[in-house]
Scaffold this active site. Structure first.
Site, PDB file in Angstrom:
ATOM      1  CE  LYS A  30      -1.733   1.521   4.080  1.00 46.23           C
ATOM      2  NZ  LYS A  30      -1.492   2.937   4.447  1.00 46.23           N
ATOM      3  CG  ASN A  31       2.252   2.647   3.566  1.00 45.81           C
ATOM      4  OD1 ASN A  31       1.098   2.962   3.264  1.00 45.81           O
ATOM      5  ND2 ASN A  31       2.628   2.394   4.791  1.00 45.81           N
ATOM      6  CB  CYS A 124      -5.022  10.183  11.973  1.00 48.98           C
ATOM      7  SG  CYS A 124      -3.502   9.346  12.347  1.00 48.98           S
ATOM      8  NE  ARG A 129       0.604  10.115  10.561  1.00 49.86           N
ATOM      9  CZ  ARG A 129      -0.049   9.139   9.926  1.00 49.86           C
ATOM     10  NH1 ARG A 129      -1.134   8.639  10.454  1.00 49.86           N
ATOM     11  NH2 ARG A 129       0.371   8.691   8.755  1.00 49.86           N
ATOM     12  CG  ASP A 312       3.280   1.161   9.698  1.00 47.96           C
ATOM     13  OD1 ASP A 312       3.482   1.424   8.508  1.00 47.96           O
ATOM     14  OD2 ASP A 312       2.991   2.030  10.542  1.00 47.96           O
ATOM     15  NE  ARG A 404      -7.115   4.480   5.570  1.00 53.35           N
ATOM     16  CZ  ARG A 404      -6.201   5.173   6.229  1.00 53.35           C
ATOM     17  NH1 ARG A 404      -6.392   5.486   7.496  1.00 53.35           N
ATOM     18  NH2 ARG A 404      -5.103   5.578   5.652  1.00 53.35           N
TER      19      ARG A 404
HETATM   20  C1  EPZ Z   1       4.170   6.853   6.619  1.00 55.01           C
HETATM   21  O1  EPZ Z   1       3.366   7.858   7.208  1.00 55.01           O
HETATM   22  C2  EPZ Z   1       3.268   5.645   6.438  1.00 55.01           C
HETATM   23  N1  EPZ Z   1       2.164   5.989   5.529  1.00 55.01           N
HETATM   24  C3  EPZ Z   1       2.724   5.199   7.788  1.00 55.01           C
HETATM   25  O2  EPZ Z   1       1.967   4.018   7.581  1.00 55.01           O
HETATM   26  C4  EPZ Z   1       3.909   4.857   8.701  1.00 55.01           C
HETATM   27  O3  EPZ Z   1       3.420   4.509   9.971  1.00 55.01           O
HETATM   28  C5  EPZ Z   1       4.832   6.079   8.808  1.00 55.01           C
HETATM   29  O4  EPZ Z   1       5.256   6.493   7.488  1.00 55.01           O
HETATM   30  C6  EPZ Z   1       6.084   5.789   9.632  1.00 55.01           C
HETATM   31  O5  EPZ Z   1       6.787   4.726   9.051  1.00 55.01           O
HETATM   32  C7  EPZ Z   1       2.399   6.026   4.195  1.00 55.01           C
HETATM   33  O6  EPZ Z   1       3.505   5.790   3.725  1.00 55.01           O
HETATM   34  C8  EPZ Z   1       1.235   6.363   3.323  1.00 55.01           C
HETATM   35  P1  EPZ Z   1       6.125  10.200   8.784  1.00 55.01           P
HETATM   36  P2  EPZ Z   1       3.913   9.379   7.284  1.00 55.01           P
HETATM   37  O7  EPZ Z   1       5.983  11.467   8.023  1.00 55.01           O
HETATM   38  O8  EPZ Z   1       4.782   9.660   6.123  1.00 55.01           O
HETATM   39  C9  EPZ Z   1       6.497  13.406  12.266  1.00 55.01           C
HETATM   40  C10 EPZ Z   1       0.195   2.572   7.871  1.00 55.01           C
HETATM   41  O9  EPZ Z   1      -0.124   1.970   8.883  1.00 55.01           O
HETATM   42  N2  EPZ Z   1       6.510  14.389  11.168  1.00 55.01           N
HETATM   43  O10 EPZ Z   1       7.300   9.316   8.506  1.00 55.01           O
HETATM   44  O11 EPZ Z   1       2.746  10.253   7.524  1.00 55.01           O
HETATM   45  C11 EPZ Z   1       5.145  12.718  12.360  1.00 55.01           C
HETATM   46  O12 EPZ Z   1       4.272  13.479  13.165  1.00 55.01           O
HETATM   47  C12 EPZ Z   1       0.582   4.026   7.940  1.00 55.01           C
HETATM   48  O13 EPZ Z   1       0.286   2.071   6.716  1.00 55.01           O
HETATM   49  C13 EPZ Z   1       6.729  15.732  11.465  1.00 55.01           C
HETATM   50  O14 EPZ Z   1       6.912  16.105  12.621  1.00 55.01           O
HETATM   51  O15 EPZ Z   1       4.812   9.320   8.582  1.00 55.01           O
HETATM   52  C14 EPZ Z   1       5.502  11.375  12.974  1.00 55.01           C
HETATM   53  O16 EPZ Z   1       5.540  11.503  14.373  1.00 55.01           O
HETATM   54  C15 EPZ Z   1       0.260   4.599   9.298  1.00 55.01           C
HETATM   55  N3  EPZ Z   1       6.720  16.642  10.456  1.00 55.01           N
HETATM   56  C16 EPZ Z   1       6.905  11.087  12.439  1.00 55.01           C
HETATM   57  O17 EPZ Z   1       7.412  12.333  11.948  1.00 55.01           O
HETATM   58  C17 EPZ Z   1       6.500  16.272   9.142  1.00 55.01           C
HETATM   59  O18 EPZ Z   1       6.501  17.156   8.249  1.00 55.01           O
HETATM   60  C18 EPZ Z   1       6.933  10.093  11.283  1.00 55.01           C
HETATM   61  O19 EPZ Z   1       6.017  10.547  10.344  1.00 55.01           O
HETATM   62  C19 EPZ Z   1       6.298  14.907   8.858  1.00 55.01           C
HETATM   63  C20 EPZ Z   1       6.303  13.985   9.883  1.00 55.01           C
END
Ligand code: EPZ
Length: 430
Positions: A30-31, A124, A129, A312, A404
């Site tokens: 998916k990702n 969420c 996020r 995850d 999802r």
């Molecule tokens: C991706 O989400 C995945 N989703 C998530 O999978 C996964 O849990 C996550 O990466 C971590 O591996 C997709 O790829 C579609 P991040 P993402 O930006 O990109 C903080 C699932 O279960 N952050 O790596 O949204 C954020 O708040 C989903 O399939 C900032 O502070 O995650 C978080 O605490 C859930 N500022 C941490 O970084 C930003 O601009 C990691 O977030 C961006 C992120």
């Protein structure tokens, strides 16, 4: 009064006590599918994305691409996309709320059109996020960004090369930055990037399109190309679906073969499964065998960015620890609120103490079936796993969360000998 039938509030009935045996094929990631589908916006030429899982999130991505003006066909796990002309550059609020990854249209739209308007992705259930890191890269590249009426308005004349060090390692932040810079011919450098296999799969696609990207550790050097080509790409296997089924095979004391996987993407998870007592056999390039036994060792887990232990998979391993012989400790370092499955597991008799970002899990022989409610995608999967090892039947509600990110998980588990029934409970309102 007209009757409107709401979409069914499906739930699952999971019968506990079955040992899983047999082989099952893992779906595509998916990702990886989501960013690669958004990358099709970068070119006028036809693109093909293969091995795409049939999921709610993918259907949402198709809807978003069509809204923007893409011609999309999704059949038999292949997505055919052609974006001759962009009709629109807005990702509406209702779609962003359904799927946070909608933010991934921003980079491609700015690169191709110089404009993007995206509904503000709220937090969420698992955390705030944030997307500040995404926006910082866009601003450094010359974009003007304002937030008003719940939308992020972004505009850029000509994208300038960027030198940026991410303050936080972010998967979609890295992906958005790469697509944003993909048509800028001058050299850009991104540091402290994410290296998840899904990010690397997007890089493979961008290279096929004509972007020159070098990856050295967490540093990426990008030289874009104003005329990007179409592509034909098969998406990598879903390492999280594979891990979920591997845990299911192990905790039920079963013996399962997972086909169409990429063992090297699962390194940290397989290490933890072996520590817990699993026998893991790597059968060639794309097959693994997971054998459980009666004893489950307690674990110490701390989630971190790839190649560390994936957040995850935290909820699924929490279930394993609930029935381990001893006390386990699980620390969630990525998201601030990703223990919502704990409340529901406690209703099934789990003994878990939460202290901030750490869960102390006191293992027991087994859990007891109960009615439990999903709160997010991976929590939903963990409740299904808990049902497999609980006494009696477990009712898992709100499984739209599950749909999802998993393509008919219950069918895959039933292929391995589980007894899970999906009840579609269409409701109607007056
Ligand atoms: C991706 O989400 C995945 N989703 C998530 O999978 C996964 O849990 C996550 O990466 C971590 O591996 C997709 O790829 C579609 P991040 P993402 O930006 O990109 C903080 C699932 O279960 N952050 O790596 O949204 C954020 O708040 C989903 O399939 C900032 O502070 O995650 C978080 O605490 C859930 N500022 C941490 O970084 C930003 O601009 C990691 O977030 C961006 C992120």
């Amino acid at each position: 009064m007209t009757n409107t039938t709401l979409s069914g509030s499906d739930f699952l009935l999971v019968e506990g006590g079955k040992r899983l045996k047999g082989a099952v094929k893992i779906s595509g990631s998916k990702n990886a599918s989501l960013p690669i589908m958004m990358a099709t916006l970068l070119t006028k030429e036809p693109c093909v994305v293969r091995n795409v899982p049939t999921l709610l999130d993918v259907k949402n991505a198709v809807e978003l691409l069509e809204l923007i003006g893409a011609n999309v066909k999704f059949e038999d796990h292949n997505v055919f996309v052609e974006v001759k002309r962009l009709q629109n550059y807005v990702a509406p609020d209702y779609l962003v709320r359904r799927m946070r990854a909608s933010i991934l249209v921003a980079g491609p739209l700015l690169a191709r059109l110089g404009k993007a308007v995206v509904g503000m992705p709220g937090g969420c259930s698992i955390g705030a996020r944030l997307i500040d890191q995404h926006l910082k890269v866009f601003e450094k590249g010359g974009a003007f960004i304002t937030v008003r009426n719940g939308y992020i308005h972004m505009e850029v004349e000509k994208i300038k090369p960027v030198e940026h060090t991410f303050e936080v390692i972010t998967v979609t932040g890295t992906e958005n930055a790469l697509m944003f810079l993909s048509r800028c011919e001058k050299r850009s450098i991104l540091r402290n990037t994410a290296l998840e296999p899904e990010v690397i799969d997007l890089i493979e696609v961008l290279r096929k399109m004509g972007v020159d990207i070098e990856v050295e550790g967490r540093t990426m050097v990008i030289r874009g190309n104003p005329e990007l080509r179409g592509f034909d790409h098969t998406v990598i296997p879903d390492r999280i679906e594979a891990g979920t089924l591997a845990v299911a095979g192990f905790i039920t004391g079963g013996d399962v073969v997972l086909e169409g996987v990429c063992p090297e993407h699962m390194g940290s998870q397989l290490e933890k499964l072996k520590e817990a007592g699993a026998v893991i056999e790597i059968l060639g390039l794309d097959k693994i065998r997971v054998i459980g036994n009666s004893k489950i060792n307690p674990l110490e887990i701390s989630t971190s960015e790839y190649p560390g232990f994936p957040t995850d998979m935290q909820a699924q391993f929490t279930v394993l620890c609930c029935i381990a012989d001893g006390v386990s400790q699980i620390t969630e370092n990525i998201f601030e609120n990703r223990f919502q499955h704990v409340n529901e597991l406690q209703r099934m008799g789990a003994k878990i103490n939460l202290k901030g970002r750490t869960a102390i899990v006191f293992g027991q022989d087994r859990l007891s079936g109960a009615e439990v409610f999903s709160t997010d995608l991976r929590a939903s999967a963990s409740l299904v796993l808990a049902g497999l090892v609980a006494e009696g039947t477990t009712v898992v509600r709100e499984i739209h969360h599950l749909d999802r990110g998993y393509e008919r998980l219950e069918d895959k588990l039933n292929t391995l000998g589980a007894r899970i029934e999906r009840i579609t409970n269409a409701r109607s309102t007056g």
